[in-house]
Design a protein around this motif. Structure first.
Motif, PDB file in Angstrom:
ATOM      1  N   ASP A   1       0.707  -1.171   0.002  1.00  0.00           N
ATOM      2  CA  ASP A   1      -0.077   0.013   0.070  1.00  0.00           C
ATOM      3  C   ASP A   1       1.114   1.251  -0.027  1.00  0.00           C
ATOM      4  O   ASP A   1       0.671   2.301  -0.677  1.00  0.00           O
ATOM      5  N   SER A   2       1.971   1.163   0.772  1.00  0.00           N
ATOM      6  CA  SER A   2       2.707   2.485   0.795  1.00  0.00           C
ATOM      7  C   SER A   2       3.631   2.610  -0.403  1.00  0.00           C
ATOM      8  O   SER A   2       3.711   3.961  -0.881  1.00  0.00           O
ATOM      9  N   ILE A   3       3.863   1.642  -1.275  1.00  0.00           N
ATOM     10  CA  ILE A   3       4.599   1.649  -2.451  1.00  0.00           C
ATOM     11  C   ILE A   3       3.482   2.478  -3.361  1.00  0.00           C
ATOM     12  O   ILE A   3       3.919   3.380  -4.154  1.00  0.00           O
ATOM     13  N   ALA A   4       2.487   1.883  -3.498  1.00  0.00           N
ATOM     14  CA  ALA A   4       1.146   2.277  -4.360  1.00  0.00           C
ATOM     15  C   ALA A   4       1.016   3.635  -4.341  1.00  0.00           C
ATOM     16  O   ALA A   4       0.435   4.422  -4.959  1.00  0.00           O
ATOM     17  N   ALA A   5       1.058   4.220  -2.901  1.00  0.00           N
ATOM     18  CA  ALA A   5       0.583   5.658  -2.519  1.00  0.00           C
ATOM     19  C   ALA A   5       1.792   6.473  -2.912  1.00  0.00           C
ATOM     20  O   ALA A   5       1.475   7.583  -3.371  1.00  0.00           O
ATOM     21  N   ASP A   6       2.965   6.058  -3.073  1.00  0.00           N
ATOM     22  CA  ASP A   6       4.002   6.936  -3.307  1.00  0.00           C
ATOM     23  C   ASP A   6       5.293   6.339  -4.258  1.00  0.00           C
ATOM     24  O   ASP A   6       6.281   6.223  -3.627  1.00  0.00           O
ATOM     25  N   PRO A   7       4.779   5.711  -5.238  1.00  0.00           N
ATOM     26  CA  PRO A   7       5.945   5.117  -5.794  1.00  0.00           C
ATOM     27  C   PRO A   7       7.259   5.829  -6.103  1.00  0.00           C
ATOM     28  O   PRO A   7       8.161   5.223  -6.170  1.00  0.00           O
TER      29      PRO A   7
ATOM     30  N   HIS B   1       8.773   7.686  -4.546  1.00  0.00           N
ATOM     31  CA  HIS B   1       9.812   7.664  -3.378  1.00  0.00           C
ATOM     32  C   HIS B   1      10.655   6.428  -3.424  1.00  0.00           C
ATOM     33  O   HIS B   1      11.701   6.426  -2.707  1.00  0.00           O
ATOM     34  N   TYR B   2      10.139   5.407  -4.165  1.00  0.00           N
ATOM     35  CA  TYR B   2      10.894   4.239  -4.154  1.00  0.00           C
ATOM     36  C   TYR B   2      11.590   3.994  -5.684  1.00  0.00           C
ATOM     37  O   TYR B   2      12.232   2.850  -5.768  1.00  0.00           O
ATOM     38  N   GLY B   3      11.585   5.010  -6.138  1.00  0.00           N
ATOM     39  CA  GLY B   3      12.396   5.102  -7.560  1.00  0.00           C
ATOM     40  C   GLY B   3      11.519   4.386  -8.741  1.00  0.00           C
ATOM     41  O   GLY B   3      12.055   4.051  -9.954  1.00  0.00           O
ATOM     42  N   ILE B   4      10.067   4.190  -8.201  1.00  0.00           N
ATOM     43  CA  ILE B   4       9.303   3.590  -9.476  1.00  0.00           C
ATOM     44  C   ILE B   4       8.763   4.623 -10.209  1.00  0.00           C
ATOM     45  O   ILE B   4       8.062   5.468  -9.816  1.00  0.00           O
ATOM     46  N   THR B   5       8.593   4.198 -11.579  1.00  0.00           N
ATOM     47  CA  THR B   5       7.899   5.450 -12.663  1.00  0.00           C
ATOM     48  C   THR B   5       6.752   4.579 -13.044  1.00  0.00           C
ATOM     49  O   THR B   5       5.879   5.401 -13.559  1.00  0.00           O
ATOM     50  N   ASN B   6       6.505   3.488 -12.846  1.00  0.00           N
ATOM     51  CA  ASN B   6       5.165   2.889 -13.477  1.00  0.00           C
ATOM     52  C   ASN B   6       4.930   1.608 -12.382  1.00  0.00           C
ATOM     53  O   ASN B   6       5.609   0.655 -12.386  1.00  0.00           O
ATOM     54  N   MET B   7       3.887   1.990 -11.736  1.00  0.00           N
ATOM     55  CA  MET B   7       3.241   1.106 -10.580  1.00  0.00           C
ATOM     56  C   MET B   7       2.066   0.301 -11.151  1.00  0.00           C
ATOM     57  O   MET B   7       1.440  -0.438 -10.342  1.00  0.00           O
ATOM     58  N   THR B   8       1.587   0.443 -12.375  1.00  0.00           N
ATOM     59  CA  THR B   8       0.317  -0.072 -12.844  1.00  0.00           C
ATOM     60  C   THR B   8       0.482  -1.073 -14.248  1.00  0.00           C
ATOM     61  O   THR B   8      -0.336  -1.979 -14.293  1.00  0.00           O
ATOM     62  N   THR B   9       1.671  -1.018 -14.825  1.00  0.00           N
ATOM     63  CA  THR B   9       1.552  -1.775 -16.111  1.00  0.00           C
ATOM     64  C   THR B   9       2.703  -2.879 -15.920  1.00  0.00           C
ATOM     65  O   THR B   9       3.858  -2.479 -15.513  1.00  0.00           O
TER      66      THR B   9
ATOM     67  N   THR C   1      14.129  -2.025 -14.029  1.00  0.00           N
ATOM     68  CA  THR C   1      14.561  -1.259 -12.675  1.00  0.00           C
ATOM     69  C   THR C   1      13.838  -0.090 -12.078  1.00  0.00           C
ATOM     70  O   THR C   1      14.128   0.642 -11.314  1.00  0.00           O
ATOM     71  N   THR C   2      12.770   0.284 -13.294  1.00  0.00           N
ATOM     72  CA  THR C   2      12.007   1.356 -12.654  1.00  0.00           C
ATOM     73  C   THR C   2      10.255   1.111 -12.846  1.00  0.00           C
ATOM     74  O   THR C   2       9.721   1.600 -12.097  1.00  0.00           O
ATOM     75  N   TRP C   3       9.913  -0.125 -13.273  1.00  0.00           N
ATOM     76  CA  TRP C   3       8.627  -0.521 -13.201  1.00  0.00           C
ATOM     77  C   TRP C   3       8.450  -1.586 -12.141  1.00  0.00           C
ATOM     78  O   TRP C   3       9.381  -2.405 -12.012  1.00  0.00           O
ATOM     79  N   PHE C   4       7.370  -1.406 -11.361  1.00  0.00           N
ATOM     80  CA  PHE C   4       7.207  -2.348 -10.519  1.00  0.00           C
ATOM     81  C   PHE C   4       6.817  -3.782 -10.518  1.00  0.00           C
ATOM     82  O   PHE C   4       7.368  -4.809  -9.999  1.00  0.00           O
TER      83      PHE C   4
ATOM     84  N   PRO D   1       6.439  -9.057  -9.012  1.00  0.00           N
ATOM     85  CA  PRO D   1       7.244  -7.888  -8.995  1.00  0.00           C
ATOM     86  C   PRO D   1       8.641  -7.959  -9.921  1.00  0.00           C
ATOM     87  O   PRO D   1       9.143  -9.128 -10.313  1.00  0.00           O
ATOM     88  N   THR D   2       9.057  -7.138 -10.446  1.00  0.00           N
ATOM     89  CA  THR D   2       9.970  -7.059 -11.379  1.00  0.00           C
ATOM     90  C   THR D   2      11.367  -7.092 -10.459  1.00  0.00           C
ATOM     91  O   THR D   2      11.037  -7.316  -9.127  1.00  0.00           O
ATOM     92  N   THR D   3      12.636  -6.920 -10.977  1.00  0.00           N
ATOM     93  CA  THR D   3      13.778  -7.256 -10.197  1.00  0.00           C
ATOM     94  C   THR D   3      13.892  -6.009  -9.030  1.00  0.00           C
ATOM     95  O   THR D   3      14.364  -6.352  -8.064  1.00  0.00           O
ATOM     96  N   ILE D   4      13.680  -4.748  -9.555  1.00  0.00           N
ATOM     97  CA  ILE D   4      13.361  -3.809  -8.574  1.00  0.00           C
ATOM     98  C   ILE D   4      12.470  -3.900  -7.653  1.00  0.00           C
ATOM     99  O   ILE D   4      12.680  -3.602  -6.348  1.00  0.00           O
ATOM    100  N   GLY D   5      11.184  -4.466  -8.118  1.00  0.00           N
ATOM    101  CA  GLY D   5      10.292  -4.425  -7.277  1.00  0.00           C
ATOM    102  C   GLY D   5      10.693  -5.669  -6.021  1.00  0.00           C
ATOM    103  O   GLY D   5      10.537  -5.541  -4.805  1.00  0.00           O
TER     104      GLY D   5
END
Lengths: 213, 394
Positions: free
Chosen positions: B304-310, B312-320, B362-365, B372-376
């Protein structure tokens, strides 16, 4: 719990012991009571419960017995106990489709009043007002929504107003209206856990007969 | 008047007693575990039980690229696979200076226990990564089982560990992350019933109230299934891990499956059911483990906290999903059409790269609908490490 029952027991014992018995210091009453609720709930919450889920609480009719001891010609201490009526609840709000009688419980609700009787002994009509407290315990709780339902006991104030009509020096008729404070927290446990807290806000309407001795 | 005075006193006393109020009923799931260690562990192994989120490559053999010799595998883990791609269990184990390898590898009836032992005998005791894609808590018939996935359930994963090592050690750092596939199975059953109910309602066979009641009942059945899975998992933790010597035991609660791309693709009316199934599992897992000496990690709060502020975690895409279902279908010759990240490779320039155009490991979750991806995985393992520090365990 025990200490509260003891308090009541001590109160009754004190009541019986108070003063030498003389004419018309005691009265036993019996009557029919309509227990009407005007419940408000906190809404029903729980996993998988849609927002706006609620319940409405129905009314019940039962028989009530009371014992009153006059401490002075105008002041009486009264304890009232009814045959526990069953109250039922219907689903409401966003879960109204679940229908009626989703919850039922027997209500054990003794009440204690300190009454002030206007007029004097021997008057045909004697209005009275009383304040006190009530204890409510919910038993035989059953729900179509969960196999296990628990409700907390309730302690609250009680107030009543009534009038008695003397047929002779032993028998009289009476009618009264009482308001009670009854609140309970409910936890229903089945596939998941449902919670609500219910403020029943009951008003009772009683008519009956009294025998003084 | 003296009498009434004493009565007044009695009344006051009684009202004071009354003011204490009735005791409230117990609310299941409102307690917490207690008694877990508070001192640093001298860990010699990480032991991980679970499903695809903790799978170290069980199904790698199924991802071989046809015609390669020696065989080249396009995937094997449920993430954006590459030579350097690791999942949270590996990240965490490496941070402790330890090694963990798959407890089994295989597909379609073939299974090799502790495959590293044959290649590097000195690592024979590192094959304590039991998680397998599709595994459920108890039911061996997990997701994908009918098409070849091993899906050894958690109850058997634990039994296999005990069969090999006899007991748990106080130097084992133990993780249990399971129940997601039970959510998927229960949800699928609910969805099938819901589709039938809606069809019947549309055909006028059911009134609106009857349809709503049928949906509510179907949800209740699914919730009961999640309760059972949670109580069984909690029971295994108590009776098969704690009672068998496990000391440093972390049990994960589930994330909200409605927040995954797969969950988001569901009809809006079904998403609350998806959320409820995860929540109900967590409720009864917490209830079962109340006062047990384990630590719970609430991954629901984490996701939930990542979804609320992606960002902050270096994520540019939290949906696709980063993996492209069409590309993977072409790469696998049409064998895999659902875009499963098990077959998704993120190595730049290789012909079997399955990333969508513009996507990044590295930037998509999300790699696919639920993994999750590798960064996820890196963000998740960082969070777990931070939790272990807060427990005082590392």
């Amino acid at each position: 719990m025990t200490s509260r029952l003891q308090t009541i027991a001590v109160a009754i014992a004190a009541m019986l012991a108070a003063g030498a018995a003389s004419a018309q210091e005691n009265a036993v009453k019996f009557g029919v009571v309509e227990y009407t609720t005007h419940a408000e709930t906190s809404g029903i919450t729980g996993v998988g419960v849609p927002p706006g889920a609620d319940a409405t609480v129905g009314n019940a009719t039962t028989v009530v017995f009371t014992y009153e001891r006059l401490l002075t010609p105008n002041i009486g201490a009264e304890i009232a106990l009814g045959i526990p009526p069953t109250i039922k609840a219907n689903a409401a709000g966003t879960v109204a489709f679940l229908g009626s009688d989703v919850l039922s419980a027997k209500v054990v609700a003794p009440a204690f009043f300190l009454n002030y009787h206007f007029g004097a002994i021997g008057d045909t009509w004697r209005p009275y007002l009383g304040i006190g407290f009530n204890y409510t315990r919910f038993m035989s709780i059953e729900s179509t929504l969960a196999p296990s339902v628990q409700m907390s006991d309730s302690w609250g104030w009680a107030a009543q107003g009534g009038i008695s009509y003397a047929i002779n020096d032993k028998w009289s008729l009476f009618g009264s209206i009482a308001a009670l404070q009854v609140k309970s927290n409910l936890v229903a446990s089945g596939a998941t856990v449902l919670q609500t807290s219910i403020n029943f806000r009951p008003i009772t309407y009683t008519i009956g007969a009294a025998y003084s001795f | 008047m003296n009498k009434s005075k004493s009565w007044g006193l009695s009344l006051v006393v009684a009202l004071l007693v009354a003011a204490c109020g009735g005791s409230d009923p117990y609310v299941p799931g409102s307690g917490s575990p207690s008694g877990a260690p508070t001192t640093k562990g001298s860990f010699t192994a990480v032991v991980s039980f679970g499903d695809s989120l903790s799978d170290l490559g069980t199904y790698t053999p199924a991802t071989v690229i046809p015609g390669t010799n020696p065989p080249v595998y396009m995937g094997g883990k449920f993430t954006t696979n590459s030579a350097t791609s690791t999942i949270w269990v590996e990240n965490l184990t490496t941070s402790l200076g330890l090694v963990i390898t798959p407890a089994a590898m295989g597909f379609a009836g073939q299974s090799v226990a502790c495959p590293i032992a044959a290649q590097v005998p000195s690592l024979a005791n590192t094959c304590t990564g039991y998680g397998q894609g599709g595994s459920r808590v108890t039911d061996p018939n997990g997701i994908g089982h009918s098409t070849g996935a091993l899906t050894v359930p958690v109850v058997t994963q634990i039994a296999n560990h005990l069969a090999r090592f006899v007991s748990f050690k106080s130097t084992d750092l133990i993780f249990v992350l399971a129940g997601n596939n039970d959510v998927f199975v229960q949800f699928a059953t609910f969805a099938a019933t819901a589709a039938q109910v809606q069809a019947d309602a549309a055909a006028g066979k059911l009134t609106a109230d009857q349809a709503n009641t049928a949906l509510f009942n179907a949800q209740t059945v699914a919730l009961a299934g999640m309760k059972q899975a949670a109580q069984e998992l909690g029971g295994y933790v108590i009776n098969q891990i704690l009672a068998k010597g496990g000391k440093y035991v972390t049990v994960m609660m589930l994330p909200d499956f409605a927040l995954t791309p797969f969950g988001q693709s569901l009809p809006a009316s079904a998403q609350p059911v998806a959320t409820a199934l995860s929540q109900n599992f967590n409720l009864w897992l917490r209830d079962t483990l109340t006062n047990q000496p384990v630590q719970l990690i609430d991954t629901l709060v984490f996701f939930d906290s990542i979804a609320a502020d992606p960002s902050h975690y270096g994520i540019t895409n939290m949906t696709t999903p980063a993996c492209d279902a069409a590309k993977i279908s072409v790469i696998t010759g049409g064998a895999v059409t659902d875009g499963s990240s098990l077959f998704c490779n993120s190595t730049p320039g290789v012909p079997y790269n399955g990333l969508a155009t513009g996507a990044s490991a590295t930037t998509w979750f999300w790699a696919d609908g639920v993994h999750p991806t590798t960064i996820g995985h890196k963000i998740f393992s960082d969070a777990v490490i931070s939790q272990l520090k807060s427990f005082g365990w590392i």
